[in-house]
Design an enzyme around this catalytic site. Sequence first.
Site, mmCIF file in Angstrom:
data_model
loop_
_atom_site.group_PDB
_atom_site.id
_atom_site.type_symbol
_atom_site.label_atom_id
_atom_site.label_comp_id
_atom_site.label_asym_id
_atom_site.label_seq_id
_atom_site.Cartn_x
_atom_site.Cartn_y
_atom_site.Cartn_z
ATOM 1 N N ILE A 21 0.836 -1.209 0.000
ATOM 2 C CA ILE A 21 0.000 0.000 0.000
ATOM 3 C C ILE A 21 0.878 1.269 0.000
ATOM 4 C CG2 ILE A 21 -1.641 1.304 1.417
ATOM 5 C CD1 ILE A 21 -2.753 -1.488 2.354
ATOM 6 N N ASN A 93 2.133 4.333 7.542
ATOM 7 C CA ASN A 93 1.663 3.122 6.876
ATOM 8 C C ASN A 93 2.453 1.868 7.258
ATOM 9 O OD1 ASN A 93 0.581 1.567 4.322
ATOM 10 N ND2 ASN A 93 2.817 1.585 4.110
ATOM 11 N N SER A 146 -6.930 -0.552 10.669
ATOM 12 C CA SER A 146 -7.453 -1.774 10.048
ATOM 13 C C SER A 146 -8.854 -2.043 10.589
ATOM 14 C CB SER A 146 -6.562 -2.969 10.412
ATOM 15 O OG SER A 146 -7.189 -4.191 10.056
ATOM 16 N N TYR A 159 -1.846 -7.620 16.728
ATOM 17 C CA TYR A 159 -2.123 -6.755 15.572
ATOM 18 C C TYR A 159 -3.419 -5.977 15.795
ATOM 19 C CZ TYR A 159 -2.901 -5.447 10.659
ATOM 20 O OH TYR A 159 -3.123 -4.754 9.487
ATOM 21 N N LYS A 163 -3.816 -1.907 16.277
ATOM 22 C CA LYS A 163 -4.583 -1.097 15.321
ATOM 23 C C LYS A 163 -5.732 -0.359 16.015
ATOM 24 C CE LYS A 163 -2.327 -1.913 11.471
ATOM 25 N NZ LYS A 163 -1.598 -0.846 10.779
ATOM 26 N N ILE A 192 -6.768 -6.028 1.645
ATOM 27 C CA ILE A 192 -6.173 -5.474 0.438
ATOM 28 C C ILE A 192 -5.026 -6.422 0.088
ATOM 29 C CG2 ILE A 192 -4.991 -3.466 -0.562
ATOM 30 C CD1 ILE A 192 -7.802 -2.735 0.453
ATOM 31 N N THR A 194 -1.703 -7.705 -0.626
ATOM 32 C CA THR A 194 -0.299 -7.251 -0.629
ATOM 33 C C THR A 194 0.553 -8.373 -0.029
ATOM 34 O OG1 THR A 194 -0.325 -6.362 1.625
ATOM 35 C CG2 THR A 194 -1.014 -4.842 -0.121
HETATM 36 P P1 NAI Z 1 3.356 -4.743 3.286
HETATM 37 O O1 NAI Z 1 3.991 -5.803 4.119
HETATM 38 O O2 NAI Z 1 3.492 -4.850 1.805
HETATM 39 O O3 NAI Z 1 3.869 -3.315 3.722
HETATM 40 C C1 NAI Z 1 4.256 -2.967 5.013
HETATM 41 C C2 NAI Z 1 5.460 -2.090 4.900
HETATM 42 O O4 NAI Z 1 5.895 -1.673 6.193
HETATM 43 C C3 NAI Z 1 6.633 -2.831 4.258
HETATM 44 O O5 NAI Z 1 7.197 -1.989 3.286
HETATM 45 C C4 NAI Z 1 7.567 -3.053 5.416
HETATM 46 O O6 NAI Z 1 8.907 -3.147 5.023
HETATM 47 C C5 NAI Z 1 7.295 -1.807 6.226
HETATM 48 N N1 NAI Z 1 7.777 -1.913 7.589
HETATM 49 C C6 NAI Z 1 7.583 -2.919 8.478
HETATM 50 N N2 NAI Z 1 8.257 -2.677 9.609
HETATM 51 C C7 NAI Z 1 8.886 -1.480 9.444
HETATM 52 C C8 NAI Z 1 9.738 -0.691 10.248
HETATM 53 N N3 NAI Z 1 10.115 -1.094 11.477
HETATM 54 N N4 NAI Z 1 10.181 0.487 9.755
HETATM 55 C C9 NAI Z 1 9.838 0.896 8.525
HETATM 56 N N5 NAI Z 1 9.061 0.177 7.703
HETATM 57 C C10 NAI Z 1 8.588 -0.997 8.158
HETATM 58 O O7 NAI Z 1 1.834 -4.717 3.716
HETATM 59 P P2 NAI Z 1 0.673 -3.670 3.367
HETATM 60 O O8 NAI Z 1 -0.551 -4.467 3.219
HETATM 61 O O9 NAI Z 1 1.079 -2.765 2.283
HETATM 62 O O10 NAI Z 1 0.556 -2.884 4.741
HETATM 63 C C11 NAI Z 1 0.590 -1.476 4.853
HETATM 64 C C12 NAI Z 1 -0.212 -1.051 6.065
HETATM 65 O O11 NAI Z 1 -1.584 -1.321 5.834
HETATM 66 C C13 NAI Z 1 0.173 -1.805 7.350
HETATM 67 O O12 NAI Z 1 0.138 -0.899 8.432
HETATM 68 C C14 NAI Z 1 -0.959 -2.816 7.489
HETATM 69 O O13 NAI Z 1 -1.160 -3.216 8.812
HETATM 70 C C15 NAI Z 1 -2.126 -2.002 6.948
HETATM 71 N N6 NAI Z 1 -3.267 -2.799 6.548
HETATM 72 C C16 NAI Z 1 -3.154 -3.665 5.510
HETATM 73 C C17 NAI Z 1 -4.247 -4.421 5.142
HETATM 74 C C18 NAI Z 1 -4.191 -5.401 4.033
HETATM 75 O O14 NAI Z 1 -5.162 -6.154 3.877
HETATM 76 N N7 NAI Z 1 -3.129 -5.433 3.229
HETATM 77 C C19 NAI Z 1 -5.530 -4.301 5.846
HETATM 78 C C20 NAI Z 1 -5.535 -3.317 6.901
HETATM 79 C C21 NAI Z 1 -4.435 -2.598 7.221
#
Ligand code: NAI
Length: 255
Positions: A21, A93, A146, A159, A163, A192, A194
């Site tokens: 995202i 994010n 979330s 988690y 959230k 979403i 990913t």
């Molecule tokens: P993703 O795993 O592709 O992205 C998460 C990003 O956060 C990655 O780029 C990761 O390297 C980075 N990250 C993790 N720990 C970190 C740290 N200590 N410092 C800096 N960066 C760090 O997953 P996605 O789905 O893109 O998640 C983005 C956000 O959306 C997250 O907060 C997730 O909880 C939230 N979310 C996602 C949903 C989904 O269905 N994909 C649903 C609801 C919320």
Amino acid sequence: MYSSFDLTGKTALITGASSGIGNHFSKTFASAGANVVLAARRTDRLKETAAEIGSTGGNADWARLDVTSRASVEAAFAKSIERFGRIDIVVNNAGIASASYALDVSESDWDRVLDTNLKGAWLVAQRAGRHMAEDQKGGSVINIVSILGRRVMGGVAPYAAAKAALDHLTRVLAYEWARYAIRVNAIAPGYIITDINRDYLNSPMGQKAIRKIPQRRFGQPQDLDGAVLLLASDASSYMTGSTIVVDGGHLQSSM
Ligand code: NAI
């Protein structure tokens, strides 16, 4: 485009921009005219996307960021402010998930998830708030929460707790920072597709979950564009403390 959604002249810093995202948002913001700072730990990926944005006429840079470290947050903000002068929009994010039932969650798993999803978002928001309050120009902070902060399922206790807390923190910060013209809002996505959930959503159990979504599909990162552009731009200038749910109706369905 309706002009108040235009982000020309504004700078957006997006955490966790190396994939999913956050990576998608960096391109969305660049096409709406913003300068973009992609911030995360995997700098090779950040550089790649920044170059891609640059090659299509956008303006992007990158900053190494581990949201769990205050020193790293400080360094990323310093680099971004030096490059673009100020930061107008911050998208909190970065996030991680863990999958174990509550009886089995280890203390280290609990700490890892809470440190990233709640304390990390807090460190970034506080740094952003201080920066935006200092020059009295305000800004927009967008926390990615979330629907799991509102409804429950098994196997995601840390988690879901993190959230829910970040969702509530959004309202607290909105209340405190309105006087500095800083708006703080959140987006609560449903599923979403990913890296964070691809394996689960493609599994037989994940496929079953589609039946719980009234729209009968998982979302794509671009399904969040309307909400994030609204909250980032002047189109939402009278919104603060709001959480926009983007989930195909999932929150409305029974368990
Ligand atoms: P993703 O795993 O592709 O992205 C998460 C990003 O956060 C990655 O780029 C990761 O390297 C980075 N990250 C993790 N720990 C970190 C740290 N200590 N410092 C800096 N960066 C760090 O997953 P996605 O789905 O893109 O998640 C983005 C956000 O959306 C997250 O907060 C997730 O909880 C939230 N979310 C996602 C949903 C989904 O269905 N994909 C649903 C609801 C919320």
